[in-house]
Structure formats: structure tokens, C-alpha cells
Scaffold this motif. Sequence first.
Motif, PDB file in Angstrom:
ATOM      1  N   LEU A  36       0.821  -1.213   0.000  1.00  0.00           N
ATOM      2  CA  LEU A  36       0.000   0.000   0.000  1.00  0.00           C
ATOM      3  C   LEU A  36       0.853   1.260   0.000  1.00  0.00           C
ATOM      4  O   LEU A  36       0.508   2.260  -0.619  1.00  0.00           O
ATOM      5  CB  LEU A  36      -0.893  -0.038   1.247  1.00  0.00           C
ATOM      6  CG  LEU A  36      -2.153   0.788   1.336  1.00  0.00           C
ATOM      7  CD1 LEU A  36      -3.001   0.690   0.077  1.00  0.00           C
ATOM      8  CD2 LEU A  36      -2.951   0.332   2.551  1.00  0.00           C
ATOM      9  N   MET A  37       1.956   1.239   0.701  1.00  0.00           N
ATOM     10  CA  MET A  37       2.852   2.397   0.737  1.00  0.00           C
ATOM     11  C   MET A  37       4.263   2.012   0.272  1.00  0.00           C
ATOM     12  O   MET A  37       5.233   2.641   0.668  1.00  0.00           O
ATOM     13  CB  MET A  37       2.892   3.003   2.145  1.00  0.00           C
ATOM     14  CG  MET A  37       1.551   3.487   2.646  1.00  0.00           C
ATOM     15  SD  MET A  37       0.710   2.197   3.586  1.00  0.00           S
ATOM     16  CE  MET A  37       1.631   2.237   5.097  1.00  0.00           C
ATOM     17  N   ARG A  38       4.334   0.944  -0.512  1.00  0.00           N
ATOM     18  CA  ARG A  38       5.595   0.466  -1.090  1.00  0.00           C
ATOM     19  C   ARG A  38       6.653   0.185  -0.011  1.00  0.00           C
ATOM     20  O   ARG A  38       7.844   0.394  -0.230  1.00  0.00           O
ATOM     21  CB  ARG A  38       6.134   1.463  -2.132  1.00  0.00           C
ATOM     22  CG  ARG A  38       5.172   1.682  -3.282  1.00  0.00           C
ATOM     23  CD  ARG A  38       5.748   2.589  -4.354  1.00  0.00           C
ATOM     24  NE  ARG A  38       6.802   1.927  -5.133  1.00  0.00           N
ATOM     25  CZ  ARG A  38       7.590   2.551  -6.003  1.00  0.00           C
ATOM     26  NH1 ARG A  38       7.439   3.845  -6.211  1.00  0.00           N
ATOM     27  NH2 ARG A  38       8.513   1.900  -6.666  1.00  0.00           N
TER      28      ARG A  38
ATOM     29  N   ILE B 293      13.164   5.032  -3.908  1.00  0.00           N
ATOM     30  CA  ILE B 293      12.042   5.669  -3.203  1.00  0.00           C
ATOM     31  C   ILE B 293      12.430   6.126  -1.791  1.00  0.00           C
ATOM     32  O   ILE B 293      11.639   6.756  -1.105  1.00  0.00           O
ATOM     33  CB  ILE B 293      10.791   4.765  -3.109  1.00  0.00           C
ATOM     34  CG1 ILE B 293      11.052   3.508  -2.267  1.00  0.00           C
ATOM     35  CG2 ILE B 293      10.295   4.399  -4.505  1.00  0.00           C
ATOM     36  CD1 ILE B 293       9.776   2.740  -1.929  1.00  0.00           C
ATOM     37  N   LEU B 294      13.670   5.826  -1.394  1.00  0.00           N
ATOM     38  CA  LEU B 294      14.096   6.211  -0.039  1.00  0.00           C
ATOM     39  C   LEU B 294      13.941   7.697   0.225  1.00  0.00           C
ATOM     40  O   LEU B 294      13.582   8.110   1.328  1.00  0.00           O
ATOM     41  CB  LEU B 294      15.579   5.848   0.156  1.00  0.00           C
ATOM     42  CG  LEU B 294      15.867   4.404   0.534  1.00  0.00           C
ATOM     43  CD1 LEU B 294      17.363   4.161   0.507  1.00  0.00           C
ATOM     44  CD2 LEU B 294      15.313   4.118   1.927  1.00  0.00           C
TER      45      LEU B 294
ATOM     46  N   LYS C 208       7.155   1.790   2.748  1.00  0.00           N
ATOM     47  CA  LYS C 208       7.671   2.946   3.496  1.00  0.00           C
ATOM     48  C   LYS C 208       6.952   3.163   4.817  1.00  0.00           C
ATOM     49  O   LYS C 208       7.439   3.893   5.679  1.00  0.00           O
ATOM     50  CB  LYS C 208       7.573   4.210   2.629  1.00  0.00           C
ATOM     51  CG  LYS C 208       8.577   4.196   1.495  1.00  0.00           C
ATOM     52  CD  LYS C 208       8.372   5.340   0.539  1.00  0.00           C
ATOM     53  CE  LYS C 208       9.009   6.615   1.032  1.00  0.00           C
ATOM     54  NZ  LYS C 208       9.001   7.655  -0.030  1.00  0.00           N
ATOM     55  N   GLY C 209       5.795   2.559   4.966  1.00  0.00           N
ATOM     56  CA  GLY C 209       5.044   2.762   6.206  1.00  0.00           C
ATOM     57  C   GLY C 209       5.039   1.535   7.090  1.00  0.00           C
ATOM     58  O   GLY C 209       5.321   1.612   8.277  1.00  0.00           O
TER      59      GLY C 209
ATOM     60  N   HIS D 153       1.157   1.591   9.861  1.00  0.00           N
ATOM     61  CA  HIS D 153       0.795   2.889   9.276  1.00  0.00           C
ATOM     62  C   HIS D 153      -0.009   2.761   7.990  1.00  0.00           C
ATOM     63  O   HIS D 153       0.077   3.626   7.104  1.00  0.00           O
ATOM     64  CB  HIS D 153       2.066   3.712   9.033  1.00  0.00           C
ATOM     65  CG  HIS D 153       2.815   4.001  10.291  1.00  0.00           C
ATOM     66  ND1 HIS D 153       2.334   4.861  11.243  1.00  0.00           N
ATOM     67  CD2 HIS D 153       3.979   3.516  10.786  1.00  0.00           C
ATOM     68  CE1 HIS D 153       3.184   4.897  12.256  1.00  0.00           C
ATOM     69  NE2 HIS D 153       4.175   4.088  12.013  1.00  0.00           N
TER      70      HIS D 153
ATOM     71  N   THR E 112      12.063   9.914  -1.596  1.00  0.00           N
ATOM     72  CA  THR E 112      10.899  10.578  -2.181  1.00  0.00           C
ATOM     73  C   THR E 112       9.870  10.904  -1.099  1.00  0.00           C
ATOM     74  O   THR E 112       9.777  10.226  -0.080  1.00  0.00           O
ATOM     75  CB  THR E 112      10.209   9.699  -3.247  1.00  0.00           C
ATOM     76  OG1 THR E 112       9.765   8.481  -2.638  1.00  0.00           O
ATOM     77  CG2 THR E 112      11.155   9.385  -4.397  1.00  0.00           C
TER      78      THR E 112
END
Lengths: 343, 326
Positions: free
Chosen positions: A108-110, A328-329, A112-113, A117, A331
Motif C-alpha cells: 500500500l505504501m511500497r 524511493i528512499l 515505506k510505512g 501505518h 521521495t
Amino acid sequence: MATAQDRAQAPGSGLNDDIGEAKRLAMYRSQLRIREAEQRAYDLFLQNLVKGTSHLSLGQEAVASGFAEAMQKGDLSFCTYRGHAHTLARCVSVEKVLGELMQRDNGLMRGKGGSMHLTSEEHGVMGSYAIIGAHLPIACGAAWRAQYKGDKDVSVCFFGDGTTNIGAFHEALNFAAIWKLPVVFVCENNLYMEYTPIGDVTAVPHPAADRAGSYGLERIIIDGNDADVVYRTAQRAFSRARAGEGPSLIEALTYRHSGHSRADPAKYRPEGELEKWKQRDPIKIYRERLQQFGVSDKVIAEIDASVRQEVDDATETCKAAPMPPADILTTDVYADGGWAWRN
Amino acid sequence: MPEITYRDAVIRGIAQEMARDNDVVFLGEDVAKAGGVFKATVGLYEQFGPLRVRDTPISEQAILGAAMGAAMTGLKPIAEIMFSDFFAVCFDYIANEFPKSRYMSNGQTKCPLVVRTGNGAGSRFGAQHSQSVENWCMMIPGLKVVAPSSPVDVIGLLAAAVRDPDPVIFLEHKSLYATKGEVPDGEIVDRLGTAKIVRPGRDATILALALMVPRAVEAAERLKAEHGIDCEVIDVRSLVPLDTQTILASVAKTHRLFTVEENPRLCGWGAEIVSIVADEAFYDLDGPPVRITTPHIPLPAADILEDMVLPTAERIVETVRRSLQS
């Protein structure tokens, strides 16, 4: 607890069919989807494919499904770190949720969450918050926007019994009451603040409902394992919010079948407690409810099979999905999409 | 050009943005009917009404949380935290919620809000109502941090902060509220991330922020008049984004660097800038960079004691003179 009206009575034989078959089937499917996806998350954790922490809602599905089915498009959900259920209940795909738990690029958030989250604004899931109590004031703010702009959406904020002892809970309740905000606070009382019985650390027997009077709100305690009861309660609270009559605080009694998080075997529970609550398993209750209303075993079996298929397919898709790429780190630290803090 | 106070500039800046955009709303303790404890919001309630300018209870978490929820869903809130020291009771929003939601959600969540607060010493309020907390905020990825020193910058940077799509911490210095400066008529909009050379010079670069800017300027005038040392004073204005280009260009010209920081010594903003200069402009330097800060102590209340610890023009003059003449 459930009112007499909430206890199913057959029409003709006294059954109360106010909810209707289509909604009941949706509510069953929703609960089962959560059950199967959460169980799968646990199994994948044992295979070391789900990493980090995760907080499952096994046993608490009726709260998520009952509220979500009563929501309208545009209504907003604010969840806690135990948020998989509420995210799935707003129709986010199992693949997106499992992908995030499995730390894949299709999450859902690739990735990152992570588990705590989950966010899907297009589905009205306005975030899952891992700092206890933080999202109650945030839900107030979203409700303030609705009030200010004349929007008719309701903000619904889910949290556990442990949250009722943190300051932000009390600040938010007072704030929502004085501004008459269209927000609904839902305390899922599963009897434990992490590893500690909530009664051991709370001055009143009902951690949320017994505080409602302090903010001029009705004391509402419901059976959180009966999705019909939850659904009707949600409808009443949403009507009140949309009519400009202000917030509601609902304490839904429920029980988590697993530990607090993946690290917790829940050995602190007294002998027989889990077994007693499993007699009141929301899925079991609801399957029997459907049968009482004459839904055939075949229809139920079809739903069961299609949900399992969705979870199986999602699992395989996620297993085959790539890990997130390094690019994506940096972004989305800032709104320009990047992370630059200097020129 | 007409002169107005820093306090009236706050009012004018908020009013300018609220008049421009109905989505700009304002909340805080005593900000509406009372006009703010520092009288920096007088008249806004009367001008924009009770739906847009709202008094809150003493609930800093509710104030910042509500601002965030409103920002996420379409408003552009300005929230006031009366004293920046109170950030400590609502730091969850500043450290965990505002700055991380966009990243954690992979870009789904927006948070366009401004937190205005009274920062800094000089009012003899003691250790819990006088702190300079810019470094508390500067260290958090995802926030922007601004601290104006003049009325015109208050308006321009506040407008830029309100229009910015990211969460901005806007630090107003309590001891500057009564100071005056020239402000042109009409709309004023500045840019975040831009430092300002407030006094050009050739011999040394002095970086300052907020209340330290007028003190640095006074020191620079005295250094020139009394010692023939010509200092360039830069008002950093915006800690995040940081205008390193203006700073590095100045150091390349003057070859000496001084920072004047009101914050206690450890991890002050000057330390970060000195490290950048050391990394990127070491060979431009003719001597060690020097940080002039408040010592690493809680602030005392008594005027005589407070005056001893904040950097003064006298201390800046002596430090720069000794450093350049050694």
C-alpha cells in the motif's frame, strides 16, 4: 450491551430484518476477509515473510466491519497500529495490505510505512497511527474541516482501551464536544492494554464509556462481537454527527484472540478466558445469524471460498512481487516529492 | 515607507492570508476574543469571525492534532502554541505526525499547516517560558523551520509559510514584538529557504537568527567604527530549507565565520552550519569558525542573570575582535 431489539428475532417468527440481506452478506464477507487475511499475515510471519511487528485483529472483526458497512463513501477512518482490519474493511485489497506487511513494492505504501501505518486515502483510510492517542485530535481536525466547509462526511476514529488513559484522548473528547464536531470515537475494549488487564490500570470499570459523562456525552457500551449491533450503533452515531449534533463515544466490548503483537504469546490470560470468548467469535455469531435469516449453506460456502481465493491469490502475488527499490528512499519527504533541506 | 511593529506585522500577515484564501483558518489559546497574550492577533476575530478564528482550551495536543486533520483534508490552518516551550507537551505532532505522514504514506498524505509560536528569551520568564527551540524542530526531516527578525520578514515569510504545502514551524521572537521596521504597502510574499545579507562586509561573516540579528548588526557597526573590522551579517531566516549557497558565498569572500545563536550550545543550528562549511569550504577559511551561543544551562529568570547568558553585541564584538586580531 445489545438491546432486546438487537437480538435477532425472526419476522413472522419475530426476526428483525432492518439490515437486509445484501448488507448482511457484505458484513459477513468483510469480517471473513479480515479473519482470513489476518490469519494469513500470522502464517506468513512464521515463515519470516512478514517482518517487523504486526498487531492482529483476530476476534475483533465485527467492530471494523460493522462500522465500515455503515459508512458512506467519503467518510473517513482513522486507525491505530492495529489497523489492518479497518483498512481491509474499507475495501482496500488484501494484496495491497499483505504486500505492505511483506515489505514489497506492491504494498500500500511500497514498504515505506509498514504494518502500523496503513493508509489509503482513496478508500477513506486516513492513516494508521502508532503513537497512542495521536489520531483522536487529528480526527477532530478532519471533522472540523467538514463542519467548516459544510461537508457531510463523518470522521471515525478507532482505538483501544489503553488509549483512554492518555492525555490526547481527553483533549480530543473535550475539543470535539465543545466544537460539536462530526466525529465518532470508537473504543475497542479488548480487555488488555498491551499485556496488562485494562481494569488493573484504569480508575473506572468501563474505560471509555465511564468517561463519556465528563464530556457531556451519552454512555454507550455495546457488544462488539455482533456486527449487527455494531452496525446499528454506527448508524445512530453517524446520523447524529451528520445532523450537527456532535460527537459520540462508543465502547465496543470485544476480545483479541492473539497476543498484543507478534512477539506476545499472551500468557498473562487467565485459564479458559480465550475459550470463553471464542464461543462468542464474531465470525461464528454471524454465520449463525445468516443461517437464522435463511441464507443457504451454499451461499455461505461460496463467500468462504471466494474470500479464501482472494487471500491465496494475494499471497502468491505478494510472494512474487519485487522488494521496493532504493530510489524511493528519498521521495515524498516534502511536498515537492523530494527530500532537499538545503540549496 | 511606513513603520510598523513586529507584533502588528504578525496580525497583518495572518490577515493578508485569511483575506486571500477562505481555507486559511486560525486556532489557539486566547487568540480570538482576547487577541493573543502577546496581542499579536488583535482584531482577527472581529475581521474574520468566529468560524475562522477560534479559541481553544489549553490542549496543545488537540490544537496541533486538529490543525493536522484539517490540513490533511483541505484546510490551511495556522495554529498558535503560545510559548514554544510548550512544544514539549505536543511534540508528538511536531516530531512524529506532521513530518512523517507524507513519507510513511508514500506521498498520499498532505500536511500544509503553520505552527506559530512565541520563542526566545528576554522577558524574564525563566527556564520554561524563554527557550529558543529552533534546534528541536530543525533536526526533524519533513518540517520546515522559519524565524524572522523584522516586521517585513514576518509578513513575507508568514505568507510564504501559509502558502507552502509542507508543515512550517514559524518562530516569532517574543522580545521582537515591540520592535519596529519599515514595511511597504500592499501584499508581501517572501520565499522560504532564503537567507538575507542585512549588512555587507569583507572581513568576517556573522550568521544570526531572530533576536540575534539586531545584536549582530549592532556589533558589526561597532567593530567597523572601533576596530576597522568590516563584518557581513547574514540573517539566516530559514533553517529548513537552509540557504547554504548564500552562506558559502559569504565565507568564500570573508574567509571567517561566526554564528550567533540564542539556543543553548549543544546541537544549535550553528553547529550544523559550521559542519557544512568545514565539509565544503574548509580551504576558504583563514581561521576556525566560532560559535557564540547561550551557555549550556537552563535560562535563569532574574534580569541580571538572563542578560549575562544571552549573546550580546558586546560579546560578539569581543569574540570577533579577539579572533581576528589573534
